[in-house]
Design an enzyme around this catalytic site. Structure first.
Site, PDB file in Angstrom:
ATOM      1  N   PHE A 238       0.920  -0.898   0.270  1.00 15.07           N
ATOM      2  CA  PHE A 238      -0.172   0.185   0.079  1.00 15.07           C
ATOM      3  C   PHE A 238       0.747   1.534   0.006  1.00 15.07           C
ATOM      4  O   PHE A 238       1.685   2.015   1.166  1.00 15.07           O
ATOM      5  CB  PHE A 238      -0.598   0.251   1.086  1.00 15.07           C
ATOM      6  CG  PHE A 238      -1.843   0.751   1.666  1.00 15.07           C
ATOM      7  CD1 PHE A 238      -3.559   0.471   1.421  1.00 15.07           C
ATOM      8  CD2 PHE A 238      -1.703   2.460   1.498  1.00 15.07           C
ATOM      9  CE1 PHE A 238      -4.481   1.034   1.142  1.00 15.07           C
ATOM     10  CE2 PHE A 238      -3.001   2.929   1.317  1.00 15.07           C
ATOM     11  CZ  PHE A 238      -4.239   2.766   1.321  1.00 15.07           C
ATOM     12  N   LEU A 239       0.773   1.878  -0.962  1.00 18.05           N
ATOM     13  CA  LEU A 239       1.483   3.015  -1.411  1.00 18.05           C
ATOM     14  C   LEU A 239       0.708   4.527  -1.793  1.00 18.05           C
ATOM     15  O   LEU A 239       0.407   3.678  -2.587  1.00 18.05           O
ATOM     16  CB  LEU A 239       2.881   2.671  -2.477  1.00 18.05           C
ATOM     17  CG  LEU A 239       3.849   3.815  -2.613  1.00 18.05           C
ATOM     18  CD1 LEU A 239       5.041   4.198  -0.995  1.00 18.05           C
ATOM     19  CD2 LEU A 239       4.715   3.992  -3.106  1.00 18.05           C
ATOM     20  N   ILE A 240       0.859   5.310  -1.089  1.00 22.18           N
ATOM     21  CA  ILE A 240       0.850   6.635  -1.751  1.00 22.18           C
ATOM     22  C   ILE A 240       2.383   7.383  -1.941  1.00 22.18           C
ATOM     23  O   ILE A 240       2.940   7.468  -0.743  1.00 22.18           O
ATOM     24  CB  ILE A 240      -0.771   7.272  -0.162  1.00 22.18           C
ATOM     25  CG1 ILE A 240      -1.608   6.978  -0.181  1.00 22.18           C
ATOM     26  CG2 ILE A 240      -0.143   8.807  -0.849  1.00 22.18           C
ATOM     27  CD1 ILE A 240      -2.196   7.204  -1.854  1.00 22.18           C
TER      28      ILE A 240
ATOM     29  N   GLY B  14      -4.947  13.025   2.652  1.00 22.15           N
ATOM     30  CA  GLY B  14      -6.284  11.697   2.568  1.00 22.15           C
ATOM     31  C   GLY B  14      -6.726  11.192   1.366  1.00 22.15           C
ATOM     32  O   GLY B  14      -7.556  10.681   1.788  1.00 22.15           O
TER      33      GLY B  14
ATOM     34  N   GLY C 282      -4.548   7.691   0.733  1.00 26.09           N
ATOM     35  CA  GLY C 282      -4.699   6.659   1.745  1.00 26.09           C
ATOM     36  C   GLY C 282      -5.998   6.329   2.415  1.00 26.09           C
ATOM     37  O   GLY C 282      -6.228   4.945   2.130  1.00 26.09           O
TER      38      GLY C 282
ATOM     39  N   GLU D 223      -1.134  -7.557   5.301  1.00 21.92           N
ATOM     40  CA  GLU D 223       0.090  -8.160   5.829  1.00 21.92           C
ATOM     41  C   GLU D 223       1.379  -6.761   5.934  1.00 21.92           C
ATOM     42  O   GLU D 223       1.564  -6.259   5.356  1.00 21.92           O
ATOM     43  CB  GLU D 223       0.593  -8.321   4.159  1.00 21.92           C
ATOM     44  CG  GLU D 223       1.923  -9.227   4.126  1.00 21.92           C
ATOM     45  CD  GLU D 223       1.995 -10.338   2.466  1.00 21.92           C
ATOM     46  OE1 GLU D 223       1.198 -10.732   2.145  1.00 21.92           O
ATOM     47  OE2 GLU D 223       2.898  -9.524   1.736  1.00 21.92           O
TER      48      GLU D 223
END
Ligand code: ACO
Length: 370
Positions: free
Chosen positions: A251-253, A261, A263, A286
């Site tokens: 999960f990457l911004i 906001g 994410g 995970e």
């Protein structure tokens, strides 16, 4: 022997990542930043040996993520015996597609002359559109078996090693049934006022991946508890039609978009699809890090508050006349204070994993006894 200081560069400082788009006469840089980690690539010391004034410009087309590496330096160390400068291309080639090393001029001209850019759309289906600070964003989702999804992931996933401690890239040449378990979610900004006819209106903001674990539900006669397994069940049952847990994996911004906001939007869009799925029984994550835990706690709490779940949870104070709310946890086991069967029903209904549900319920109860 070479002077280590003189010929050695900090890899995190030397490497600059930028996202670019076509513009008249040159490429326009939309954002640029340095990686947080480079140890998986350049070693624990995060240093590159053999160059003076080294600068590595890793550019990506903001829409289709076509990558390019430009290596600049004043001087390169001439090999003496076994002591030689780090072979940058050799080191990076297992992390990025081969064409990353084409000349900057070829990359620039490809982007400037790419007439298909203006009609580019992220792959898969559009899940959500939203606004943040007056700008427009879209969340798209596609399966990893889709070649366009695969190409985008292949191009961008070096970022996982740059920004997620212990994060590892996906194996894109895995067997089809393994790839079929994965979905990828992309957040793109939809730009207006484009500088040239060959400029794409799409610019990447972040992405996430998830996969399905088929859940083995024991029969009444079976003694083993519910468990996950990764192998596909025997044919002809399609794994896609079996009960499964969804697991958010990476999960990457991108740093230039943090704390706006995105994410939150991405996480909520993902869990919304998992909750709507008939086969998904539970949402898991995970190896979440602290920042992700904060985001997840906030989103799950808000979801349970908004849909009335938390309002159904009460502390029982009738079981012990001496018990007051302030003594909770000190004298009475939680199982006696809470209606555990109700909690389990609420947890399953919201598809939240047991530990995470307990965390959110605890947060809620703290607000009640504070
Ligand atoms: N009130 C209070 N807190 C809020 C609210 C709110 N209304 N909304 C969100 N939050 C909090 C969080 O605690 C956090 O605070 P901060 O921004 O002030 O530091 C903030 O939300 C983050 O919210 P967003 O702006 O929606 O999140 P962002 O887009 O910055 O993404 C993320 C967060 C994904 C952790 C990003 O920083 C990132 O990609 N970091 C690098 C990579 C990483 O660590 N990824 C997670 C690895 S774990 C995994 O992959 C499973």
């Amino acid at each position: 022997m070479a002077d280590q200081e003189e010929w050695s560069s900090n890899a995190n400082e030397a490497l600059e990542i930028s996202f670019v788009q076509a513009a008249p006469g040159s490429l326009k840089t939309l954002s640029s930043f340095h990686p947080q980690f480079t140890y998986p690539i350049f070693g624990d010391e995060e240093r590159i040996f053999g160059y003076q004034s080294l600068k590595l410009n890793l550019r990506f087309a903001a829409h289709d993520l076509r990558p390019n590496l430009e290596v600049l330096y004043d001087k390169k160390f001439k090999a003496v015996g076994d002591t030689k400068a780090t072979d940058i291309e050799e080191t990076l080639k297992e992390w990025v597609p081969e064409y990353t090393f084409e000349k900057l001029g070829a990359f620039t001209s490809h982007i400037q002359n790419d007439t298909s850019a203006s009609s580019f759309k992220p792959p898969g289906e559009l899940l959500e559109t939203y606004q943040s600070k007056g700008r427009n964003f879209e969340i798209w989702s596609g399966e990893l078996t889709d070649p366009t999804v695969q190409r985008l992931v292949e191009r961008i996933q070096i970022m996982i090693s740059f920004f997620i401690e212990g994060g590892t890239p996906l194996l894109l040449d895995d067997q089809d049934w393994t790839l079929a378990r994965w979905r990828v979610y992309f957040v793109y900004e939809k730009l207006s006022n484009l500088p040239s006819p060959n400029t794409s209106p799409y610019s990447i903001v972040g992405y996430s991946t998830s996969y399905r674990f088929v859940t083995y539900v024991p029969t009444a006669s079976s003694k083993s508890s519910t468990q996950d397994f990764t192998l596909p069940p025997p044919t002809p049952i399609s794994p896609a039609s079996l009960p499964s847990r969804a697991r958010i994996s990476q999960f990457l911004i991108l740093p230039s978009h943090h704390s706006h906001g995105h994410g939150t939007h991405l996480y909520n869009a993902m869990v919304k699809t998992f909750r709507a799925s008939h086969t998904c029984t539970e949402i898991t994550v995970e190896d979440p890090n602290e920042a992700f835990d904060d985001l997840r706690d906030y989103c799950d709490y808000k979801h349970l508050l908004d849909n009335g779940t938390l309002a159904r949870i009460f502390l029982r104070t009738d079981i012990d006349p001496k018990l007051s709310a302030r003594k909770i946890g000190v004298r009475v086991p939680t199982s006696k204070l809470l209606d555990m069967p109700l909690l389990e029903t609420l947890r399953k209904k919201n598809k939240i994993a047991p530990r995470q549900f307990a965390r959110v319920v605890e947060l809620y109860l703290l607000t009640k006894i504070a």
